[in-house]
Design a protein around this motif. Structure first.
Motif, PDB file in Angstrom:
ATOM      1  N   VAL A  49       0.839  -1.196   0.000  1.00 41.92           N
ATOM      2  CA  VAL A  49       0.000   0.000   0.000  1.00 41.92           C
ATOM      3  C   VAL A  49       0.881   1.256   0.000  1.00 41.92           C
ATOM      4  O   VAL A  49       0.584   2.229  -0.692  1.00 41.92           O
ATOM      5  CB  VAL A  49      -0.955   0.000   1.224  1.00 41.92           C
ATOM      6  CG1 VAL A  49      -1.753   1.286   1.304  1.00 41.92           C
ATOM      7  CG2 VAL A  49      -1.867  -1.209   1.181  1.00 41.92           C
ATOM      8  N   GLU A  50       1.978   1.204   0.747  1.00 43.48           N
ATOM      9  CA  GLU A  50       2.903   2.348   0.795  1.00 43.48           C
ATOM     10  C   GLU A  50       3.577   2.560  -0.563  1.00 43.48           C
ATOM     11  O   GLU A  50       3.683   3.694  -1.055  1.00 43.48           O
ATOM     12  CB  GLU A  50       3.966   2.112   1.873  1.00 43.48           C
ATOM     13  CG  GLU A  50       4.968   3.230   1.992  1.00 43.48           C
ATOM     14  CD  GLU A  50       6.086   2.901   2.982  1.00 43.48           C
ATOM     15  OE1 GLU A  50       7.176   3.480   2.816  1.00 43.48           O
ATOM     16  OE2 GLU A  50       5.875   2.075   3.882  1.00 43.48           O
ATOM     17  N   ILE A  51       4.018   1.484  -1.194  1.00 42.94           N
ATOM     18  CA  ILE A  51       4.657   1.582  -2.518  1.00 42.94           C
ATOM     19  C   ILE A  51       3.654   2.103  -3.535  1.00 42.94           C
ATOM     20  O   ILE A  51       3.969   2.992  -4.337  1.00 42.94           O
ATOM     21  CB  ILE A  51       5.222   0.211  -2.956  1.00 42.94           C
ATOM     22  CG1 ILE A  51       6.360  -0.205  -2.026  1.00 42.94           C
ATOM     23  CG2 ILE A  51       5.711   0.258  -4.394  1.00 42.94           C
ATOM     24  CD1 ILE A  51       6.855  -1.613  -2.234  1.00 42.94           C
ATOM     25  N   ASN A  52       2.439   1.590  -3.491  1.00 41.42           N
ATOM     26  CA  ASN A  52       1.394   2.043  -4.405  1.00 41.42           C
ATOM     27  C   ASN A  52       1.099   3.527  -4.198  1.00 41.42           C
ATOM     28  O   ASN A  52       0.878   4.267  -5.160  1.00 41.42           O
ATOM     29  CB  ASN A  52       0.134   1.201  -4.199  1.00 41.42           C
ATOM     30  CG  ASN A  52      -0.760   1.184  -5.398  1.00 41.42           C
ATOM     31  OD1 ASN A  52      -0.364   1.596  -6.481  1.00 41.42           O
ATOM     32  ND2 ASN A  52      -1.980   0.700  -5.219  1.00 41.42           N
ATOM     33  N   GLY A  53       1.104   3.968  -2.950  1.00 38.90           N
ATOM     34  CA  GLY A  53       0.893   5.392  -2.647  1.00 38.90           C
ATOM     35  C   GLY A  53       2.002   6.265  -3.230  1.00 38.90           C
ATOM     36  O   GLY A  53       1.732   7.349  -3.768  1.00 38.90           O
ATOM     37  N   GLN A  54       3.258   5.796  -3.111  1.00 44.83           N
ATOM     38  CA  GLN A  54       4.391   6.536  -3.684  1.00 44.83           C
ATOM     39  C   GLN A  54       4.245   6.638  -5.203  1.00 44.83           C
ATOM     40  O   GLN A  54       4.450   7.707  -5.783  1.00 44.83           O
ATOM     41  CB  GLN A  54       5.713   5.845  -3.343  1.00 44.83           C
ATOM     42  CG  GLN A  54       6.163   5.990  -1.923  1.00 44.83           C
ATOM     43  CD  GLN A  54       7.468   5.245  -1.669  1.00 44.83           C
ATOM     44  OE1 GLN A  54       7.897   4.409  -2.465  1.00 44.83           O
ATOM     45  NE2 GLN A  54       8.099   5.546  -0.547  1.00 44.83           N
ATOM     46  N   LEU A  55       3.903   5.538  -5.828  1.00 46.94           N
ATOM     47  CA  LEU A  55       3.738   5.530  -7.280  1.00 46.94           C
ATOM     48  C   LEU A  55       2.602   6.469  -7.707  1.00 46.94           C
ATOM     49  O   LEU A  55       2.733   7.207  -8.679  1.00 46.94           O
ATOM     50  CB  LEU A  55       3.476   4.110  -7.781  1.00 46.94           C
ATOM     51  CG  LEU A  55       4.608   3.107  -7.563  1.00 46.94           C
ATOM     52  CD1 LEU A  55       4.169   1.702  -7.959  1.00 46.94           C
ATOM     53  CD2 LEU A  55       5.855   3.514  -8.321  1.00 46.94           C
ATOM     54  N   ASP A  56       1.497   6.444  -6.981  1.00 43.95           N
ATOM     55  CA  ASP A  56       0.366   7.326  -7.303  1.00 43.95           C
ATOM     56  C   ASP A  56       0.747   8.796  -7.167  1.00 43.95           C
ATOM     57  O   ASP A  56       0.345   9.621  -7.992  1.00 43.95           O
ATOM     58  CB  ASP A  56      -0.837   7.014  -6.406  1.00 43.95           C
ATOM     59  CG  ASP A  56      -1.554   5.735  -6.815  1.00 43.95           C
ATOM     60  OD1 ASP A  56      -1.353   5.287  -7.959  1.00 43.95           O
ATOM     61  OD2 ASP A  56      -2.309   5.189  -5.983  1.00 43.95           O
ATOM     62  N   ARG A  57       1.523   9.133  -6.119  1.00 44.94           N
ATOM     63  CA  ARG A  57       1.953  10.530  -5.944  1.00 44.94           C
ATOM     64  C   ARG A  57       2.838  10.985  -7.104  1.00 44.94           C
ATOM     65  O   ARG A  57       2.714  12.103  -7.593  1.00 44.94           O
ATOM     66  CB  ARG A  57       2.688  10.702  -4.608  1.00 44.94           C
ATOM     67  CG  ARG A  57       1.769  10.807  -3.413  1.00 44.94           C
ATOM     68  CD  ARG A  57       2.503  11.250  -2.170  1.00 44.94           C
ATOM     69  NE  ARG A  57       3.538  10.326  -1.725  1.00 44.94           N
ATOM     70  CZ  ARG A  57       3.317   9.238  -0.981  1.00 44.94           C
ATOM     71  NH1 ARG A  57       2.088   8.934  -0.600  1.00 44.94           N
ATOM     72  NH2 ARG A  57       4.304   8.462  -0.609  1.00 44.94           N
ATOM     73  N   ILE A  58       3.722  10.103  -7.557  1.00 45.86           N
ATOM     74  CA  ILE A  58       4.598  10.455  -8.677  1.00 45.86           C
ATOM     75  C   ILE A  58       3.767  10.662  -9.944  1.00 45.86           C
ATOM     76  O   ILE A  58       3.929  11.662 -10.651  1.00 45.86           O
ATOM     77  CB  ILE A  58       5.672   9.368  -8.893  1.00 45.86           C
ATOM     78  CG1 ILE A  58       6.649   9.357  -7.717  1.00 45.86           C
ATOM     79  CG2 ILE A  58       6.421   9.590 -10.208  1.00 45.86           C
ATOM     80  CD1 ILE A  58       7.592   8.166  -7.693  1.00 45.86           C
ATOM     81  N   ILE A  59       2.874   9.733 -10.223  1.00 48.24           N
ATOM     82  CA  ILE A  59       2.043   9.836 -11.431  1.00 48.24           C
ATOM     83  C   ILE A  59       1.153  11.075 -11.366  1.00 48.24           C
ATOM     84  O   ILE A  59       1.027  11.807 -12.341  1.00 48.24           O
ATOM     85  CB  ILE A  59       1.206   8.547 -11.623  1.00 48.24           C
ATOM     86  CG1 ILE A  59       2.130   7.374 -11.969  1.00 48.24           C
ATOM     87  CG2 ILE A  59       0.150   8.735 -12.706  1.00 48.24           C
ATOM     88  CD1 ILE A  59       1.453   6.025 -11.953  1.00 48.24           C
ATOM     89  N   ASN A  60       0.554  11.331 -10.215  1.00 44.90           N
ATOM     90  CA  ASN A  60      -0.344  12.487 -10.075  1.00 44.90           C
ATOM     91  C   ASN A  60       0.385  13.815 -10.228  1.00 44.90           C
ATOM     92  O   ASN A  60      -0.218  14.801 -10.640  1.00 44.90           O
ATOM     93  CB  ASN A  60      -1.072  12.442  -8.735  1.00 44.90           C
ATOM     94  CG  ASN A  60      -2.089  11.320  -8.680  1.00 44.90           C
ATOM     95  OD1 ASN A  60      -2.536  10.824  -9.697  1.00 44.90           O
ATOM     96  ND2 ASN A  60      -2.437  10.908  -7.467  1.00 44.90           N
ATOM     97  N   SER A  61       1.668  13.845  -9.915  1.00 43.16           N
ATOM     98  CA  SER A  61       2.418  15.106 -10.051  1.00 43.16           C
ATOM     99  C   SER A  61       2.614  15.491 -11.521  1.00 43.16           C
ATOM    100  O   SER A  61       2.888  16.641 -11.829  1.00 43.16           O
ATOM    101  CB  SER A  61       3.766  15.018  -9.342  1.00 43.16           C
ATOM    102  OG  SER A  61       4.605  14.082  -9.976  1.00 43.16           O
ATOM    103  N   PHE A  62       2.436  14.525 -12.427  1.00 44.17           N
ATOM    104  CA  PHE A  62       2.567  14.799 -13.861  1.00 44.17           C
ATOM    105  C   PHE A  62       1.220  14.792 -14.582  1.00 44.17           C
ATOM    106  O   PHE A  62       1.169  14.925 -15.796  1.00 44.17           O
ATOM    107  CB  PHE A  62       3.489  13.760 -14.521  1.00 44.17           C
ATOM    108  CG  PHE A  62       4.908  13.891 -14.097  1.00 44.17           C
ATOM    109  CD1 PHE A  62       5.744  14.817 -14.704  1.00 44.17           C
ATOM    110  CD2 PHE A  62       5.416  13.116 -13.068  1.00 44.17           C
ATOM    111  CE1 PHE A  62       7.056  14.948 -14.299  1.00 44.17           C
ATOM    112  CE2 PHE A  62       6.726  13.240 -12.659  1.00 44.17           C
ATOM    113  CZ  PHE A  62       7.549  14.163 -13.278  1.00 44.17           C
TER     114      PHE A  62
END
Length: 163
Positions: free
Chosen positions: A49-62
């Motif tokens: 869940v933490e890794i998925n959250g990190q990935l979502d934050r990166i994708i959402n920033s773009f």
């Protein structure tokens, strides 16, 4: 004779009111590519869940303008490959075309997910403000610079290599 003089004065008066032609130089712009690198090293004890959250934050920033980004996703292990496939699926669902996503396998080593995101930007010159009644050399600068800033994909402003 009198009509000739009157016609001459009228023509002189009309020609005095006409604007002179001015060469418009336009605006100068620089197109450059920003490259953002992210490295996530998931451990066996890492929370998905933490890794998925990190990935979502990166994708959402773009996300605003994600259609113009170029993604290179790299992985080492099969677990990393599953994360990369999940990232790729998220990007495709956001409207990114498959040709803008490249997936590569890294040499063996510890578990790592590497993302390299490229985005082209345009930097235009600062135009001098116009003064009413004065013809400056910056005539047309605002129009050209605003047109360049509103180009949907700045990468199209660059000539392909070899041309």
């Amino acid at each position: 004779m009198r009509t000739l003089i009157i016609l001459g004065l009228i023509m002189l008066n009309i020609s005095g009111c006409a604007d002179s032609a001015k060469v418009q130089l336009g605006s100068e712009a620089v197109v450059y590519q920003e490259i953002h690198d992210f490295v996530i090293e998931p451990k066996k004890t890492s929370d998905p869940v933490e890794i998925n959250g990190q990935l979502d934050r990166i994708i959402n920033s773009f996300e605003p303008g994600i259609e113009q980004t170029l993604w290179t996703l790299s992985y080492r292990t099969q677990l990393d490959k599953s994360w990369v496939n999940e990232i790729k699926l998220k990007l495709l669902n956001l409207g990114l075309v498959p040709s803008r996503i490249k997936v590569t396998k890294l040499d063996s080593g510890k578990s790592v997910i590497k993302m390299s995101i490229g985005k082209y930007r345009v930097k235009t010159q600062t135009c001098k403000p116009s003064i009413l009644g004065r013809m400056d050399s910056d005539t047309g600068c605002f129009v050209d610079s605003m047109r360049l800033r509103h180009v949907r994909d700045p990468q199209t402003l660059i000539l392909p290599e070899g041309q």
